[in-house]
Design an enzyme around this catalytic site. Structure first.
Site, PDB file in Angstrom:
ATOM      1  N   LYS A   9       0.826  -1.218   0.000  1.00  0.00           N
ATOM      2  CA  LYS A   9       0.000   0.000   0.000  1.00  0.00           C
ATOM      3  C   LYS A   9       0.862   1.271   0.000  1.00  0.00           C
ATOM      4  O   LYS A   9       2.065   1.217   0.305  1.00  0.00           O
ATOM      5  CB  LYS A   9      -0.932  -0.031   1.219  1.00  0.00           C
ATOM      6  CG  LYS A   9      -1.995  -1.131   1.150  1.00  0.00           C
ATOM      7  CD  LYS A   9      -2.932  -1.045   2.360  1.00  0.00           C
ATOM      8  CE  LYS A   9      -3.988  -2.140   2.314  1.00  0.00           C
ATOM      9  NZ  LYS A   9      -4.916  -2.041   3.486  1.00  0.00           N
ATOM     10  N   TYR A  49     -12.601  -2.547  -3.207  1.00  0.00           N
ATOM     11  CA  TYR A  49     -13.118  -2.543  -1.835  1.00  0.00           C
ATOM     12  C   TYR A  49     -14.645  -2.493  -1.794  1.00  0.00           C
ATOM     13  O   TYR A  49     -15.220  -2.047  -0.793  1.00  0.00           O
ATOM     14  CB  TYR A  49     -12.522  -1.371  -1.055  1.00  0.00           C
ATOM     15  CG  TYR A  49     -11.089  -1.603  -0.592  1.00  0.00           C
ATOM     16  CD1 TYR A  49     -10.760  -2.711   0.197  1.00  0.00           C
ATOM     17  CD2 TYR A  49     -10.072  -0.717  -0.926  1.00  0.00           C
ATOM     18  CE1 TYR A  49      -9.456  -2.926   0.630  1.00  0.00           C
ATOM     19  CE2 TYR A  49      -8.762  -0.918  -0.493  1.00  0.00           C
ATOM     20  CZ  TYR A  49      -8.468  -2.029   0.290  1.00  0.00           C
ATOM     21  OH  TYR A  49      -7.181  -2.233   0.732  1.00  0.00           O
ATOM     22  N   PHE A  57     -15.596   3.845   7.303  1.00  0.00           N
ATOM     23  CA  PHE A  57     -14.216   4.121   6.879  1.00  0.00           C
ATOM     24  C   PHE A  57     -14.033   4.060   5.363  1.00  0.00           C
ATOM     25  O   PHE A  57     -12.927   4.269   4.874  1.00  0.00           O
ATOM     26  CB  PHE A  57     -13.246   3.154   7.571  1.00  0.00           C
ATOM     27  CG  PHE A  57     -13.501   1.684   7.293  1.00  0.00           C
ATOM     28  CD1 PHE A  57     -13.039   1.084   6.133  1.00  0.00           C
ATOM     29  CD2 PHE A  57     -14.195   0.903   8.207  1.00  0.00           C
ATOM     30  CE1 PHE A  57     -13.262  -0.270   5.884  1.00  0.00           C
ATOM     31  CE2 PHE A  57     -14.417  -0.442   7.971  1.00  0.00           C
ATOM     32  CZ  PHE A  57     -13.952  -1.037   6.794  1.00  0.00           C
ATOM     33  N   THR A  91      -5.938  -7.203  10.759  1.00  0.00           N
ATOM     34  CA  THR A  91      -6.200  -5.943  10.053  1.00  0.00           C
ATOM     35  C   THR A  91      -5.682  -4.740  10.840  1.00  0.00           C
ATOM     36  O   THR A  91      -5.085  -3.825  10.269  1.00  0.00           O
ATOM     37  CB  THR A  91      -7.717  -5.795   9.810  1.00  0.00           C
ATOM     38  OG1 THR A  91      -8.168  -6.946   9.091  1.00  0.00           O
ATOM     39  CG2 THR A  91      -8.023  -4.535   9.029  1.00  0.00           C
ATOM     40  N   ASN A 112      -2.186   0.180   7.241  1.00  0.00           N
ATOM     41  CA  ASN A 112      -1.732  -1.165   7.629  1.00  0.00           C
ATOM     42  C   ASN A 112      -0.891  -1.863   6.555  1.00  0.00           C
ATOM     43  O   ASN A 112      -0.748  -3.085   6.560  1.00  0.00           O
ATOM     44  CB  ASN A 112      -2.908  -2.017   8.113  1.00  0.00           C
ATOM     45  CG  ASN A 112      -3.925  -2.264   7.024  1.00  0.00           C
ATOM     46  OD1 ASN A 112      -3.713  -1.865   5.880  1.00  0.00           O
ATOM     47  ND2 ASN A 112      -5.006  -2.938   7.357  1.00  0.00           N
ATOM     48  N   HIS A 115      -2.138  -5.387   1.566  1.00  0.00           N
ATOM     49  CA  HIS A 115      -3.393  -6.100   1.317  1.00  0.00           C
ATOM     50  C   HIS A 115      -3.056  -7.504   0.838  1.00  0.00           C
ATOM     51  O   HIS A 115      -2.117  -7.691   0.079  1.00  0.00           O
ATOM     52  CB  HIS A 115      -4.210  -5.388   0.225  1.00  0.00           C
ATOM     53  CG  HIS A 115      -5.333  -6.233  -0.308  1.00  0.00           C
ATOM     54  ND1 HIS A 115      -6.576  -6.262   0.280  1.00  0.00           N
ATOM     55  CD2 HIS A 115      -5.397  -7.110  -1.350  1.00  0.00           C
ATOM     56  CE1 HIS A 115      -7.355  -7.119  -0.378  1.00  0.00           C
ATOM     57  NE2 HIS A 115      -6.667  -7.642  -1.372  1.00  0.00           N
ATOM     58  N   GLU A 126      -9.870 -10.316  -7.691  1.00  0.00           N
ATOM     59  CA  GLU A 126      -8.987  -9.165  -7.480  1.00  0.00           C
ATOM     60  C   GLU A 126      -7.853  -9.148  -8.505  1.00  0.00           C
ATOM     61  O   GLU A 126      -7.489  -8.086  -9.015  1.00  0.00           O
ATOM     62  CB  GLU A 126      -8.409  -9.215  -6.060  1.00  0.00           C
ATOM     63  CG  GLU A 126      -9.455  -8.974  -4.973  1.00  0.00           C
ATOM     64  CD  GLU A 126      -8.911  -9.145  -3.558  1.00  0.00           C
ATOM     65  OE1 GLU A 126      -9.704  -8.994  -2.615  1.00  0.00           O
ATOM     66  OE2 GLU A 126      -7.700  -9.433  -3.394  1.00  0.00           O
TER      67      GLU A 126
HETATM   68  P1  DAT Z   1      -8.005  -6.725   5.565  1.00  0.00           P
HETATM   69  O1  DAT Z   1      -7.209  -5.678   4.830  1.00  0.00           O
HETATM   70  O2  DAT Z   1      -7.257  -7.295   6.729  1.00  0.00           O
HETATM   71  O3  DAT Z   1      -8.588  -7.783   4.658  1.00  0.00           O
HETATM   72  P2  DAT Z   1     -10.686  -5.614   5.702  1.00  0.00           P
HETATM   73  O4  DAT Z   1     -10.946  -6.287   4.388  1.00  0.00           O
HETATM   74  O5  DAT Z   1     -11.660  -5.857   6.806  1.00  0.00           O
HETATM   75  O6  DAT Z   1      -9.230  -5.963   6.246  1.00  0.00           O
HETATM   76  O7  DAT Z   1     -10.626  -4.034   5.490  1.00  0.00           O
HETATM   77  C1  DAT Z   1      -9.984  -3.494   4.332  1.00  0.00           C
HETATM   78  C2  DAT Z   1      -9.174  -2.303   4.754  1.00  0.00           C
HETATM   79  O8  DAT Z   1     -10.032  -1.273   5.268  1.00  0.00           O
HETATM   80  C3  DAT Z   1      -8.188  -2.566   5.876  1.00  0.00           C
HETATM   81  O9  DAT Z   1      -6.984  -3.110   5.406  1.00  0.00           O
HETATM   82  C4  DAT Z   1      -8.024  -1.206   6.482  1.00  0.00           C
HETATM   83  C5  DAT Z   1      -9.385  -0.585   6.324  1.00  0.00           C
HETATM   84  N1  DAT Z   1     -10.186  -0.757   7.547  1.00  0.00           N
HETATM   85  C6  DAT Z   1     -10.791  -1.888   7.963  1.00  0.00           C
HETATM   86  N2  DAT Z   1     -11.433  -1.698   9.124  1.00  0.00           N
HETATM   87  C7  DAT Z   1     -11.230  -0.401   9.451  1.00  0.00           C
HETATM   88  C8  DAT Z   1     -11.628   0.439  10.536  1.00  0.00           C
HETATM   89  N3  DAT Z   1     -12.372  -0.026  11.541  1.00  0.00           N
HETATM   90  N4  DAT Z   1     -11.213   1.733  10.525  1.00  0.00           N
HETATM   91  C9  DAT Z   1     -10.464   2.222   9.526  1.00  0.00           C
HETATM   92  N5  DAT Z   1     -10.052   1.491   8.461  1.00  0.00           N
HETATM   93  C10 DAT Z   1     -10.427   0.202   8.430  1.00  0.00           C
HETATM   94 MG    MG Z   2     -10.053  -7.703   3.219  1.00  0.00          MG
END
Ligand code: DAT
Ligand code: MG
Length: 148
Positions: A9, A49, A57, A91, A112, A115, A126
């Site tokens: 990222k 996404y 978010f 995450t 974070n 991905h 994807e």
């Molecule tokens: P991951 O990237 O571990 O698959 P995810 O698919 O639940 O996690 O979410 C996608 C991205 O969105 C994640 O990498 C960071 C952001 N994100 C997720 N939960 C969040 C939150 N509570 N607040 C802010 N950003 C968030």
């Molecule tokens: Mg995810």
């Protein structure tokens, strides 16, 4: 053999951590079969996404992921999806275990670093968003006989 889409990222690129992150995945034994740097368009970000549309978010996530260049990679290997998820950590980097990418390098859930696809089915979808078939390489490595 299973494939996963990995995104290094914008925060990881800005912090000069791309090489270290790629290196961890490569040393594990995973094979790079496609790679490119790009700045994601808003449309691509919304599609990638889409599952998070409507969440609090979502807008910040799209802004962040489109803010600067990132590196998209297809890694291939047995159980690549699960292995990469484990190596990424949870995450939220504050909850991710030490020894994981997010646990070692991150603090904030919105930054974070990486991905990785969460299932083989989503990986296929994807990968299609980021790469055409002729950008993905089918090749052998001698060292795979020592990994498998
Ligand atoms: P991951 O990237 O571990 O698959 P995810 O698919 O639940 O996690 O979410 C996608 C991205 O969105 C994640 O990498 C960071 C952001 N994100 C997720 N939960 C969040 C939150 N509570 N607040 C802010 N950003 C968030
Ligand atoms: Mg995810």
């Amino acid at each position: 053999m299973e494939r996963s889409l990995v995104l290094i990222k914008p925060d990881a690129v800005q912090r000069a951590l791309a090489g270290q992150i790629i290196s961890r995945l490569e040393r594990k034994g995973l094979k790079i079969v496609a790679m490119k740097m790009l700045r994601m368009e808003k449309n691509l970000a919304r599609r990638h996404y889409a599952i998070h549309k409507g969440k609090a978010f979502f807008d910040d996530l799209v802004s962040f992921i489109t803010s600067n260049p990132l590196i998209a990679i297809v890694f291939q290997g047995e159980n690549a999806v699960q292995i990469i998820r484990q190596m990424m950590g949870e995450t939220d980097p504050a909850k991710a275990s030490s020894g994981t990418i997010r646990g070692d390098f991150g603090i904030d859930v919105g930054h974070n670093l990486v991905h990785g696809s969460d299932s083989p089915e989503n990986a296929c979808k994807e990968i299609d968003l980021f790469f055409s078939a002729d950008e993905i390489f089918d090749y052998d490595r001698e060292l795979d006989t020592w990994i498998y």
